[in-house]
Design a protein around this motif. Structure first.
Motif, mmCIF file in Angstrom:
data_model
loop_
_atom_site.group_PDB
_atom_site.id
_atom_site.type_symbol
_atom_site.label_atom_id
_atom_site.label_comp_id
_atom_site.label_asym_id
_atom_site.label_seq_id
_atom_site.Cartn_x
_atom_site.Cartn_y
_atom_site.Cartn_z
ATOM 1 N N THR A 76 0.832 -1.204 0.000
ATOM 2 C CA THR A 76 0.000 0.000 0.000
ATOM 3 C C THR A 76 0.870 1.259 0.000
ATOM 4 O O THR A 76 0.602 2.220 -0.732
ATOM 5 C CB THR A 76 -0.935 0.015 1.218
ATOM 6 N N VAL B 72 -9.114 0.603 -1.425
ATOM 7 C CA VAL B 72 -8.196 -0.448 -0.981
ATOM 8 C C VAL B 72 -8.956 -1.364 -0.028
ATOM 9 O O VAL B 72 -9.500 -0.910 0.989
ATOM 10 C CB VAL B 72 -6.961 0.146 -0.280
ATOM 11 N N MET C 65 -6.422 -1.077 8.303
ATOM 12 C CA MET C 65 -7.328 -0.426 7.353
ATOM 13 C C MET C 65 -8.052 0.750 7.996
ATOM 14 O O MET C 65 -8.253 1.796 7.364
ATOM 15 C CB MET C 65 -8.342 -1.439 6.810
ATOM 16 N N PHE D 267 -10.425 2.923 2.521
ATOM 17 C CA PHE D 267 -9.823 1.674 2.996
ATOM 18 C C PHE D 267 -10.845 0.910 3.819
ATOM 19 O O PHE D 267 -11.409 1.456 4.778
ATOM 20 C CB PHE D 267 -8.595 1.960 3.873
ATOM 21 N N ASN E 217 -16.046 3.560 4.633
ATOM 22 C CA ASN E 217 -14.630 3.906 4.724
ATOM 23 C C ASN E 217 -14.169 3.663 6.149
ATOM 24 O O ASN E 217 -14.829 4.076 7.109
ATOM 25 C CB ASN E 217 -14.380 5.371 4.339
#
Length: 230
Positions: free
Chosen positions: A115, A128, A160, A174, A219
């Protein structure tokens, strides 16, 4: 649906292989990463927009190869699916520090480093997704012998959440998906007698849709994707 540039790790079998098939069949550009690309290469005659890199994402050289491809060929990545995973089924008293490091290298450290290397190629709207496990959910049912695996899957969920906070001003999302048992080769190797209620193809379909659209609603979240225990 507009064409997206999709990166999938752990793409040589199981959910990863099904993901690259389904993303490719939907017309997206796909970069498949794996230590063994034989099965992936066999798909290239059918899917012209499918690319593969035979690489080890736990090494600096392997990750650099991915960043080099993206920088030269794509310039950006719309969706990253951190699907590569390592599973160890072993009693805790027999599990060594080396065992923990090996599992965390794949399930956590490689996710973080890949990442970071892709940072320059993530833009507003990029998504992601880390594939975690129900075993990494606090308060979920736990199973003996999975101390390294399940704790690593809990760590990647928190990672994340943290990256979602760091990247929110750039509009990059993420999220993590905590999967229940899926009938894959990895599961069969660890638990030979267990039959999971969900196929790799069915789970891949859910992950694909979430990768493409989940960032519109989520998110920094972990979604539990399981119809059974485990």
């Amino acid at each position: 649906m507009s064409q997206k540039k999709i990166l999938v790790t752990g793409a040589s079998r199981g959910i990863g292989l099904e993901l690259i098939k389904q993303f490719s069949d939907a017309g997206h550009q796909v970069l498949a990463l794996s230590r063994n690309t034989e099965r992936i290469d066999a798909l290239k005659s059918k899917f012209k927009q499918l690319s593969a890199i035979q690489t080890e994402i736990t090494t600096a050289k392997g990750i650099e190869a991915v960043a080099d491809f993206v920088g030269k060929k794509w310039g950006l990545v719309d969706v990253v699916i951190h699907n590569a995973g390592a599973l160890l089924h072993k009693p805790f008293k027999e599990t060594t520090v080396e065992d923990f490091i090996k599992i965390y290298q794949v399930n956590v450290f490689a996710v973080a480093e890949l990442t970071r290397k892709l940072d320059a190629f993530l833009a507003k709207g990029s998504h992601v997704v880390a594939i975690s496990s129900m075993g990494g959910i606090q308060g979920s049912m736990k199973f003996a012998g999975l101390s390294a695996y399940s704790s690593s899957k809990g760590a990647v969920i928190t990672l994340m959440e943290l990256l979602a906070e760091e990247y929110k001003d750039r509009g990059i999302s993420f999220n993590a998906l905590a999967l229940g048992a899926v009938q894959t080769e990895m599961l069969k190797e660890a638990f030979p007698d267990y039959e999971a209620p969900v196929t790799a193809a069915d789970m891949a379909q859910y992950i694909m849709e979430f990768g493409l659209n989940g960032n519109k609603l989520f998110n920094g979240k972990v979604l539990q994707v399981s119809n059974s225990t485990p």
